[in-house]
Design a protein around this motif. Structure first.
Motif, mmCIF file in Angstrom:
data_model
loop_
_atom_site.group_PDB
_atom_site.id
_atom_site.type_symbol
_atom_site.label_atom_id
_atom_site.label_comp_id
_atom_site.label_asym_id
_atom_site.label_seq_id
_atom_site.Cartn_x
_atom_site.Cartn_y
_atom_site.Cartn_z
ATOM 1 N N LEU A 89 0.867 -1.172 0.000
ATOM 2 C CA LEU A 89 0.000 0.000 0.000
ATOM 3 C C LEU A 89 0.900 1.218 0.000
ATOM 4 O O LEU A 89 1.717 1.383 0.909
ATOM 5 C CB LEU A 89 -0.910 0.023 1.235
ATOM 6 C CG LEU A 89 -1.666 1.343 1.462
ATOM 7 C CD1 LEU A 89 -2.694 1.576 0.369
ATOM 8 C CD2 LEU A 89 -2.327 1.357 2.836
ATOM 9 N N LYS A 138 1.297 -7.059 -5.635
ATOM 10 C CA LYS A 138 -0.003 -6.427 -5.817
ATOM 11 C C LYS A 138 0.088 -5.058 -5.162
ATOM 12 O O LYS A 138 0.488 -4.947 -4.000
ATOM 13 C CB LYS A 138 -1.118 -7.242 -5.173
ATOM 14 C CG LYS A 138 -2.512 -6.681 -5.445
ATOM 15 C CD LYS A 138 -3.606 -7.618 -4.968
ATOM 16 C CE LYS A 138 -4.976 -7.085 -5.347
ATOM 17 N NZ LYS A 138 -6.052 -8.016 -4.937
ATOM 18 N N TYR A 157 -1.570 -1.375 -4.097
ATOM 19 C CA TYR A 157 -2.650 -0.432 -3.851
ATOM 20 C C TYR A 157 -2.038 0.962 -3.746
ATOM 21 O O TYR A 157 -1.039 1.154 -3.043
ATOM 22 C CB TYR A 157 -3.384 -0.750 -2.549
ATOM 23 C CG TYR A 157 -4.172 -2.041 -2.564
ATOM 24 C CD1 TYR A 157 -5.484 -2.074 -3.033
ATOM 25 C CD2 TYR A 157 -3.604 -3.225 -2.098
ATOM 26 C CE1 TYR A 157 -6.209 -3.249 -3.036
ATOM 27 C CE2 TYR A 157 -4.318 -4.415 -2.104
ATOM 28 C CZ TYR A 157 -5.619 -4.422 -2.579
ATOM 29 O OH TYR A 157 -6.325 -5.580 -2.593
ATOM 30 N N VAL A 179 -1.000 0.701 -10.589
ATOM 31 C CA VAL A 179 -1.570 0.171 -9.350
ATOM 32 C C VAL A 179 -2.682 -0.808 -9.698
ATOM 33 O O VAL A 179 -3.368 -0.663 -10.709
ATOM 34 C CB VAL A 179 -2.128 1.291 -8.439
ATOM 35 C CG1 VAL A 179 -1.004 2.185 -7.942
ATOM 36 C CG2 VAL A 179 -3.180 2.119 -9.149
ATOM 37 N N ARG A 187 -5.153 -1.172 -7.679
ATOM 38 C CA ARG A 187 -6.354 -0.453 -7.256
ATOM 39 C C ARG A 187 -5.942 0.891 -6.692
ATOM 40 O O ARG A 187 -4.965 0.990 -5.940
ATOM 41 C CB ARG A 187 -7.120 -1.246 -6.200
ATOM 42 C CG ARG A 187 -8.390 -0.528 -5.710
ATOM 43 C CD ARG A 187 -9.101 -1.335 -4.641
ATOM 44 N NE ARG A 187 -10.142 -0.559 -3.998
ATOM 45 C CZ ARG A 187 -10.772 -0.910 -2.882
ATOM 46 N NH1 ARG A 187 -10.477 -2.061 -2.306
ATOM 47 N NH2 ARG A 187 -11.695 -0.144 -2.346
ATOM 48 N N ILE A 246 -7.060 4.153 -4.342
ATOM 49 C CA ILE A 246 -7.975 4.490 -3.249
ATOM 50 C C ILE A 246 -7.829 5.973 -2.940
ATOM 51 O O ILE A 246 -6.735 6.437 -2.612
ATOM 52 C CB ILE A 246 -7.656 3.673 -1.980
ATOM 53 C CG1 ILE A 246 -7.619 2.172 -2.296
ATOM 54 C CG2 ILE A 246 -8.673 3.958 -0.886
ATOM 55 C CD1 ILE A 246 -6.990 1.354 -1.193
ATOM 56 N N VAL A 263 -8.417 -3.373 2.355
ATOM 57 C CA VAL A 263 -7.071 -3.867 2.030
ATOM 58 C C VAL A 263 -6.276 -4.123 3.296
ATOM 59 O O VAL A 263 -5.092 -4.422 3.247
ATOM 60 C CB VAL A 263 -6.305 -2.853 1.151
ATOM 61 C CG1 VAL A 263 -7.044 -2.635 -0.127
ATOM 62 C CG2 VAL A 263 -6.020 -1.541 1.874
#
Length: 361
Positions: A9, A36, A38, A55, A57, A59, A76
């Protein structure tokens, strides 16, 4: 956590450091990959310079708002005095960590914290203290004791350390970061590029807005790609856990030489140093909002406002240091990180990148 299932993240993914961390994580040969990713920021990034593929995802949330942070992160699992900086930055980091750790299925295992050399200098942009600070003597190294001044970097380090041993952390103390983003609050290359564009537009000399000392003495920078690589390295290297590391390009420059390069890449005439009338870049640029709007329109640039990225007060502080702004990279090398960059080549690279992204003309 198995290497094949690393998840990152990046809070502040549209800034220089965050953007490059995402780019490094998405490289096929990235350490610990595949990742992965975020990405989080207050506002969605423009697709003109932020590829959605960076990315998995995105946010959008304001980390100052605890409820918004909890709502957006649970799936997440700076201007002003230093006390204000401490309150705002601690709140943001606390909210992020609380939201991520509160989930019953939380997999948070490591936090990389981005700080800088203010760790060694004190709150240099706090107008109530800046004239009274006594910092460490450079070159800065990581085992220097904390200074007796409020510093939000110290508070953030203590906050992440307070979560050990349930998670590990690393601290990354950069120098002047060079990179390409219109969303970083302090981006020296964008500020200098905008200043050069105004000089070109108004046929003004591109004058060096610092002192003779900084003109002639050494300084260092941090390429945002090197910084991103160090973040990833520390996150997947056991020996680097719970440690702080300086991060610079590993070379030095004088602003005299750098000003010649900047004059060339910004397409303005080089002007040698002259301190007779005390040129002040803050005063020069404070009334140039409409001029910048004209430049944006003329060159078809990304729609930005000067005040969104141009904190010339911060640039003025850096260019008025009365010490050589250099940090040691010995600890990083001893722990196994050997990232480096040629500052002059990378300045040229990033200026071309900023033009390609339509951030500067």
């Amino acid at each position: 956590m198995e290497n094949q299932h690393y998840v990152a993240l990046i809070v502040g993914v549209t800034g220089m450091a965050g953007l490059n961390i995402a780019q490094v994580l998405k490289k096929p040969d990235c350490m610990g990959g595949p990742w992965k990713v975020y990405g989080a920021a207050r506002r969605p990034p423009p697709h003109s310079w932020f590829p959605p593929s960076l990315v998995d995802r995105f946010i959008a949330f304001d980390a100052v708002d605890a409820a918004a942070t909890e709502t957006n992160l649970s799936p997440v699992a700076h201007e002003g005095d230093e006390e204000a900086n401490i309150a705002v930055n601690r709140t943001m980091l606390h909210n992020v960590l609380t939201a991520l750790k509160s989930s019953p299925s939380s997999r948070l295992s490591h936090v990389t914290l981005q700080t800088g050399t203010k760790h060694y200098m004190g709150p240099i942009q706090d107008p109530t203290r800046s004239n009274q600070l006594v910092g460490h003597e450079p070159p800065f190294h990581e085992n220097m004791p904390r200074l007796p001044y409020p510093n939000f970097y110290y508070v953030l380090e203590d906050l992440v350390a307070s979560h050990a041993p349930s998670l590990t952390y690393s601290v990354h103390r950069s120098s002047i970061i060079i990179g390409a983003s219109s969303r970083s609050a302090i981006n020296a290359l964008v500020m200098l590029g905008a200043y050069a564009a105004v000089c070109r537009h108004l046929r003004l000399p591109f004058r060096y807005p610092g002192t003779r000392y900084t003109w002639e003495h050494f300084c260092d920078m941090t390429d945002s790609e090197v910084l991103a690589e160090q973040h990833v390295w520390a996150a997947v290297t056991n020996k680097a856990k719970n440690q702080a590391f300086n991060c610079t390009n590993g070379d030095l420059f004088t602003w005299k030489r750098m000003w010649k390069l900047l004059s060339e890449v910004f397409d303005v005439e080089f002007v040698g140093f002259d301190d007779e009338d005390g040129f002040d870049v803050v005063e020069c640029m404070k009334d140039k909002d409409e001029i910048w709007d004209e430049i944006v329109e003329t060159y078809g640039l990304l729609k930005t406002k000067l005040k969104e990225f141009a904190c010339y007060e911060a640039l003025k502080v850096v260019l008025h240091f009365d010490f050589q702004h250099v940090s040691s990279m010995n600890k990083s090398k001893e722990y196994g990180f050997f990232g480096h960059a040629d500052t002059f080549k990378r300045v040229t690279f990033w200026v071309h990148k900023l033009r390609f992204m339509k951030i500067i003309p």
